[in-house]
Design a protein around this motif. Structure first.
Motif, PDB file in Angstrom:
ATOM      1  N   ILE A 283       3.107  -2.892   2.614  1.00 41.67           N
ATOM      2  CA  ILE A 283       2.280  -1.727   2.050  1.00 41.67           C
ATOM      3  C   ILE A 283       3.087  -0.640   1.018  1.00 41.67           C
ATOM      4  CG2 ILE A 283       1.131   0.274   2.802  1.00 41.67           C
ATOM      5  CD1 ILE A 283       0.047  -0.976   5.064  1.00 41.67           C
ATOM      6  N   PRO A 284       4.286  -0.486   1.278  1.00 41.35           N
ATOM      7  CA  PRO A 284       5.096   0.422   0.221  1.00 41.35           C
ATOM      8  C   PRO A 284       5.204  -0.621  -0.847  1.00 41.35           C
ATOM      9  CG  PRO A 284       6.039   0.563   2.637  1.00 41.35           C
ATOM     10  CD  PRO A 284       4.956  -0.540   2.562  1.00 41.35           C
ATOM     11  N   VAL A 285       5.328  -1.910  -0.983  1.00 41.58           N
ATOM     12  CA  VAL A 285       5.450  -2.599  -2.050  1.00 41.58           C
ATOM     13  C   VAL A 285       4.266  -2.691  -2.935  1.00 41.58           C
ATOM     14  CG1 VAL A 285       5.778  -4.892  -3.200  1.00 41.58           C
ATOM     15  CG2 VAL A 285       7.500  -3.964  -1.092  1.00 41.58           C
ATOM     16  N   LEU A 286       3.011  -2.817  -2.179  1.00 39.24           N
ATOM     17  CA  LEU A 286       1.846  -2.785  -2.793  1.00 39.24           C
ATOM     18  C   LEU A 286       1.528  -1.475  -3.592  1.00 39.24           C
ATOM     19  CD1 LEU A 286      -1.164  -4.007  -3.441  1.00 39.24           C
ATOM     20  CD2 LEU A 286      -1.653  -2.939  -1.063  1.00 39.24           C
ATOM     21  N   ALA A 287       1.998  -0.276  -2.841  1.00 41.19           N
ATOM     22  CA  ALA A 287       1.855   1.190  -3.353  1.00 41.19           C
ATOM     23  C   ALA A 287       2.638   1.355  -4.720  1.00 41.19           C
ATOM     24  CB  ALA A 287       2.400   2.296  -2.482  1.00 41.19           C
ATOM     25  N   ALA A 288       4.006   0.777  -4.729  1.00 42.95           N
ATOM     26  CA  ALA A 288       4.663   0.617  -5.876  1.00 42.95           C
ATOM     27  C   ALA A 288       4.121   0.094  -7.072  1.00 42.95           C
ATOM     28  CB  ALA A 288       6.139   0.046  -5.788  1.00 42.95           C
ATOM     29  N   ALA A 289       3.665  -1.312  -6.876  1.00 47.67           N
ATOM     30  CA  ALA A 289       3.079  -2.148  -7.918  1.00 47.67           C
ATOM     31  C   ALA A 289       1.911  -1.461  -8.538  1.00 47.67           C
ATOM     32  CB  ALA A 289       2.663  -3.346  -7.331  1.00 47.67           C
TER      33      ALA A 289
ATOM     34  N   ALA B   9      10.863  -3.460 -11.193  1.00 47.16           N
ATOM     35  CA  ALA B   9      10.602  -2.999  -9.622  1.00 47.16           C
ATOM     36  C   ALA B   9      10.121  -4.578  -9.126  1.00 47.16           C
ATOM     37  CB  ALA B   9       9.232  -2.346  -9.571  1.00 47.16           C
ATOM     38  N   PHE B  10       9.582  -5.396 -10.014  1.00 50.20           N
ATOM     39  CA  PHE B  10       9.137  -6.765  -9.660  1.00 50.20           C
ATOM     40  C   PHE B  10      10.347  -7.486  -9.485  1.00 50.20           C
ATOM     41  CE2 PHE B  10       5.947 -10.188 -10.829  1.00 50.20           C
ATOM     42  CZ  PHE B  10       5.928 -10.495  -9.092  1.00 50.20           C
ATOM     43  N   LEU B  11      11.511  -7.503 -10.569  1.00 48.39           N
ATOM     44  CA  LEU B  11      12.707  -8.234 -10.391  1.00 48.39           C
ATOM     45  C   LEU B  11      13.456  -7.648  -9.101  1.00 48.39           C
ATOM     46  CD1 LEU B  11      13.928  -8.345 -13.946  1.00 48.39           C
ATOM     47  CD2 LEU B  11      12.485 -10.180 -12.801  1.00 48.39           C
ATOM     48  N   ALA B  12      13.384  -6.603  -9.010  1.00 44.24           N
ATOM     49  CA  ALA B  12      14.164  -5.908  -7.602  1.00 44.24           C
ATOM     50  C   ALA B  12      13.589  -6.726  -6.340  1.00 44.24           C
ATOM     51  CB  ALA B  12      14.134  -4.446  -7.553  1.00 44.24           C
ATOM     52  N   VAL B  13      12.283  -6.625  -6.199  1.00 49.71           N
ATOM     53  CA  VAL B  13      11.483  -7.363  -5.303  1.00 49.71           C
ATOM     54  C   VAL B  13      12.024  -8.646  -5.059  1.00 49.71           C
ATOM     55  CG1 VAL B  13       9.240  -7.851  -4.182  1.00 49.71           C
ATOM     56  CG2 VAL B  13       9.725  -5.626  -4.960  1.00 49.71           C
ATOM     57  N   VAL B  14      12.111  -9.597  -6.008  1.00 53.17           N
ATOM     58  CA  VAL B  14      12.494 -10.953  -6.121  1.00 53.17           C
ATOM     59  C   VAL B  14      13.946 -10.954  -5.591  1.00 53.17           C
ATOM     60  CG1 VAL B  14      13.183 -12.553  -7.458  1.00 53.17           C
ATOM     61  CG2 VAL B  14      10.957 -11.469  -8.013  1.00 53.17           C
ATOM     62  N   GLY B  15      14.769 -10.396  -6.008  1.00 53.64           N
ATOM     63  CA  GLY B  15      16.096 -10.273  -5.368  1.00 53.64           C
ATOM     64  C   GLY B  15      16.296  -9.949  -3.879  1.00 53.64           C
TER      65      GLY B  15
ATOM     66  N   PHE C 237       3.314  -7.657  -4.141  1.00 54.30           N
ATOM     67  CA  PHE C 237       3.546  -7.333  -5.620  1.00 54.30           C
ATOM     68  C   PHE C 237       2.755  -8.049  -6.675  1.00 54.30           C
ATOM     69  CE2 PHE C 237       5.107  -5.657  -9.488  1.00 54.30           C
ATOM     70  CZ  PHE C 237       5.981  -4.438  -9.279  1.00 54.30           C
ATOM     71  N   PHE C 238       2.842  -9.379  -6.142  1.00 51.35           N
ATOM     72  CA  PHE C 238       2.150 -10.552  -7.026  1.00 51.35           C
ATOM     73  C   PHE C 238       0.744 -10.266  -7.112  1.00 51.35           C
ATOM     74  CE2 PHE C 238       0.145 -14.552  -7.763  1.00 51.35           C
ATOM     75  CZ  PHE C 238       0.769 -15.236  -8.921  1.00 51.35           C
ATOM     76  N   VAL C 239       0.010 -10.137  -6.058  1.00 49.19           N
ATOM     77  CA  VAL C 239      -1.594  -9.995  -5.968  1.00 49.19           C
ATOM     78  C   VAL C 239      -1.814  -8.651  -6.646  1.00 49.19           C
ATOM     79  CG1 VAL C 239      -1.837  -8.555  -3.726  1.00 49.19           C
ATOM     80  CG2 VAL C 239      -3.370 -10.484  -4.282  1.00 49.19           C
ATOM     81  N   ALA C 240      -1.151  -7.595  -6.626  1.00 45.47           N
ATOM     82  CA  ALA C 240      -1.307  -6.404  -7.348  1.00 45.47           C
ATOM     83  C   ALA C 240      -1.418  -6.677  -8.758  1.00 45.47           C
ATOM     84  CB  ALA C 240      -0.413  -5.326  -7.065  1.00 45.47           C
ATOM     85  N   GLN C 241      -0.492  -7.460  -9.207  1.00 47.54           N
ATOM     86  CA  GLN C 241      -0.691  -8.142 -10.838  1.00 47.54           C
ATOM     87  C   GLN C 241      -1.864  -8.831 -11.125  1.00 47.54           C
ATOM     88  OE1 GLN C 241       1.678  -6.182 -12.230  1.00 47.54           O
ATOM     89  NE2 GLN C 241       2.202  -5.699 -10.310  1.00 47.54           N
ATOM     90  N   PHE C 242      -1.993  -9.922 -10.059  1.00 46.56           N
ATOM     91  CA  PHE C 242      -3.363 -10.595  -9.935  1.00 46.56           C
ATOM     92  C   PHE C 242      -4.553  -9.940 -10.291  1.00 46.56           C
ATOM     93  CE2 PHE C 242      -6.843 -13.251  -7.722  1.00 46.56           C
ATOM     94  CZ  PHE C 242      -6.383 -14.500  -8.415  1.00 46.56           C
ATOM     95  N   LEU C 243      -4.592  -8.747  -9.340  1.00 47.72           N
ATOM     96  CA  LEU C 243      -5.964  -7.930  -9.546  1.00 47.72           C
ATOM     97  C   LEU C 243      -5.979  -6.866 -10.246  1.00 47.72           C
ATOM     98  CD1 LEU C 243      -6.512  -8.223  -5.519  1.00 47.72           C
ATOM     99  CD2 LEU C 243      -7.847  -9.494  -7.353  1.00 47.72           C
TER     100      LEU C 243
ATOM    101  N   ALA D 199      -4.149  -4.022  -9.925  1.00 46.03           N
ATOM    102  CA  ALA D 199      -4.375  -2.970  -9.043  1.00 46.03           C
ATOM    103  C   ALA D 199      -3.986  -1.910  -9.679  1.00 46.03           C
ATOM    104  CB  ALA D 199      -3.962  -3.210  -7.698  1.00 46.03           C
ATOM    105  N   THR D 200      -4.707  -0.743  -9.574  1.00 46.16           N
ATOM    106  CA  THR D 200      -4.188   0.674 -10.042  1.00 46.16           C
ATOM    107  C   THR D 200      -4.237   1.500  -8.449  1.00 46.16           C
ATOM    108  OG1 THR D 200      -6.450   1.351 -10.208  1.00 46.16           O
ATOM    109  CG2 THR D 200      -5.380   0.326 -12.274  1.00 46.16           C
ATOM    110  N   GLY D 201      -3.641   2.838  -8.879  1.00 53.38           N
ATOM    111  CA  GLY D 201      -3.593   3.647  -7.793  1.00 53.38           C
ATOM    112  C   GLY D 201      -4.877   4.063  -7.137  1.00 53.38           C
ATOM    113  N   GLY D 202      -5.809   4.110  -7.920  1.00 53.76           N
ATOM    114  CA  GLY D 202      -7.305   4.389  -7.172  1.00 53.76           C
ATOM    115  C   GLY D 202      -7.613   3.321  -6.242  1.00 53.76           C
ATOM    116  N   GLN D 203      -7.339   2.214  -6.302  1.00 54.15           N
ATOM    117  CA  GLN D 203      -7.597   1.057  -5.377  1.00 54.15           C
ATOM    118  C   GLN D 203      -6.822   0.886  -4.233  1.00 54.15           C
ATOM    119  OE1 GLN D 203      -7.492  -1.923  -8.690  1.00 54.15           O
ATOM    120  NE2 GLN D 203      -9.379  -2.622  -7.914  1.00 54.15           N
ATOM    121  N   LEU D 204      -5.796   1.580  -4.244  1.00 51.52           N
ATOM    122  CA  LEU D 204      -4.826   1.617  -3.359  1.00 51.52           C
ATOM    123  C   LEU D 204      -5.202   1.634  -1.807  1.00 51.52           C
ATOM    124  CD1 LEU D 204      -1.619   0.909  -2.517  1.00 51.52           C
ATOM    125  CD2 LEU D 204      -1.220   3.384  -3.024  1.00 51.52           C
TER     126      LEU D 204
END
Length: 516
Positions: free
Chosen positions: A77-83, A96-102, A125-131, A133-138
């Motif tokens: 959930i924190p990762v989803l919020a950041a994305a 941030a995405f590269l930091a999550v990968v590492g 993080f990936f699914v947030a890019q797929f969709l 997603a914005t803060g309003g959908q969080l």
């Protein structure tokens, strides 16, 4: 590849139950999200969360699996919020995405739990890019993750927890201490480097679907160690994607997003992912690609151009992974293969010692756990040797010798299983021949693992069981020699396989298994 999928053994129907439970758990999660009034993006997020909860959690005990599953939303959930919050800030989002990968790869140092949490964080993080997603959908997406993980848990740990009736899964322990720290640090650097390449080049290919390239790089790195393993996995990912896109053109495109048949196809794809994952990465990727196409169809954005873009981004991601393992802290195939072979041989030694003790009458001697560990170790050997026996490997000499090593290790495993079965016989007894045979096998293993020359004395031979006399004789008088002869036969076969292993394993530099 076809033979491995359709003819692969499925003891206890484990893969079948694994796949069927996944369809049930993911289906329940999507239904719950629908009943909660979530939109299609919310249902997709929930379905993916359930899929990951059922697929990536691999702790050896049911309790451990439950703890890891409970931690998934805590990490995700924190990762989803950041994305979502960084959606309109491309530079910060990419960093941030590269930091999550590492961090996700680095977490593997904490074993299966760290691996599961790292995968869940990345895919969130990936699914947030797929969709997009914005803060309003969080709030909706967060609720979908929680509801779906709870739904998947209800199926996995309540409705259909078949693992409770099984012994804890045996898994080879990872290297301990600083060795594991160095390995995970190196892999994290490699993965982040490959993902950075994929992110930059992927955005050049498409400013909208660049994340597919990063995703391809990430999944190529999962369960690989050496550069050979990573390159082969990258090839298989591209091949599976090509096959999946071709199948999707026949099955998904004609549906034009029709809900009912597309949902059925999604369920079939999920089943295929879980059923084939253990035996063929290519086939698993075929089903993953078909699933992605089906979801794009439901979202109403599936076009021929998007299909071509999916393939291009996958190729970019595989290229990024390949470049990273070739030029960033590379690890040779030989060094990894040799390490796993050495561990497998030491496990053979432990199996033999425990079986000998059991035959000598030691009540608490039990070689069975070592047999299970040996099977796991041989699986790792096959994975690490895969680049050498791959059909596209042009080094025929190395390929032949690698196949010889695999065949002899399989012979060792077969003889060990037979020996353990004999040792478990209540009529088994101990005599000087068995003690000598066990000692010779242990000496042969020490010769292979300790650098000494193999033992060259006359091999032990099995003494045939005497024929049953016509006169009345207690049954145990004939059973015991038969059991001893069986043990000697297995020990003889084991010693012969170990002796034959000396040639390929002691190959000089530049020949098949060395320097690969």
């Amino acid at each position: 590849m076809l033979k491995r999928v359709f003819a692969a053994p499925d003891p206890g129907r484990a893969r079948l139950r694994f796949a069927a439970r996944a369809v049930l758990g993911i289906g329940l999660a999507v239904v719950v999200c629908g009943l909660a009034g979530h939109s299609l993006p919310g249902a997709v997020t929930g379905g993916l969360a359930a899929l990951l909860a059922l697929f990536t959690v691999t702790d050896t005990t049911v309790r451990g699996q439950a703890v890891t599953t409970a931690l998934l939303p805590v990490v995700g959930i924190p990762v989803l919020a950041a994305a979502a919050e960084l959606h309109d800030h491309p530079v910060a989002r990419d960093l941030a995405f590269l930091a999550v990968v590492g961090a996700g790869v680095y977490a593997r140092r904490w074993g299966p739990r760290g691996h599961s949490l790292g995968v869940f964080a990345f895919m969130t993080f990936f699914v947030a890019q797929f969709l997009h997603a914005t803060g309003g959908q969080l709030p909706e997406l967060t609720a979908a993750v929680v509801l779906s993980v709870l739904s998947a848990s209800a199926v996995r740990f309540g409705l259909w927890c078949y693992e409770r009736r099984l012994p804890p899964a045996a898994a080879p322990a990872p290297p301990a201490g600083s060795a594991l720290a160095r390995a995970t640090t190196r892999q994290a650097v490699q993965a982040a480097s490959g993902a950075a390449f994929a992110l930059v080049v992927g955005q050049m290919v498409s400013g909208q679907r660049w994340y597919w390239a990063v995703g391809a790089t990430w999944w190529v790195f999962v369960n690989t160690v050496s550069r050979g393993e990573t390159l082969v996995r990258g090839f298989r990912r591209v091949l599976g994607t090509v096959l999946g896109l071709g199948l999707g053109a026949l099955l998904v495109v004609p549906l034009h997003g029709a809900v009912l048949p597309t949902v059925v196809l999604v369920a079939v794809s999920v089943f295929g992912i879980f059923y084939t994952a253990a035996v063929s990465y290519t086939w698993m990727m075929l089903w993953v690609t078909l699933l992605a196409e089906s979801l794009y169809g439901l979202l109403g954005v599936l076009t021929p151009g998007l299909v071509a873009l999916r393939l291009a981004e996958t190729a970019v991601g595989a290229l990024g992974a390949g470049l990273a393992v070739l030029f960033v802290l590379p690890v040779t195939t030989h060094s990894v293969t040799d390490a796993w072979i050495q561990r497998a041989l030491r496990c053979v030694h432990a199996c033999t010692a425990e079986a000998a003790a059991r035959l000598a009458g030691v009540a608490d001697a039990d070689p069975t756990p070592h047999v299970a560990e040996l099977e796991q170790l041989l699986g790792r050997v096959r994975l690490s040797v895969a680049p050498l026996v791959h059909p596209l490997n042009p080094m025929l000499g190395r390929k032949r010798r690698a196949r010889r090593v695999l065949a002899l290790l399989d012979d060792c495993a077969r003889e060990i299983r037979g020996l353990v079965a004999v040792a478990a016989d209540p009529e088994a007894s101990h005599d000087a021949r068995l003690a000598t045979a066990c000692w010779r096998v242990e000496a042969a293993v020490e010769a292979l693992t300790g650098g000494t020359e193999p033992v060259t004395a006359t091999p032990v031979t099995a003494t045939p069981a005497p024929a049953t006399p016509a006169t009345a004789t207690p049954a145990t008088d004939t059973v015991r020699p038969t059991v001893e002869a069986g043990a000697l036969a297995h020990l003889h076969g084991l010693e012969r396989a170990l002796t034959d292993l000396a040639a390929p394993l002691r190959a000089p530099s530049g020949s098949p298994l060395v320097g690969a």
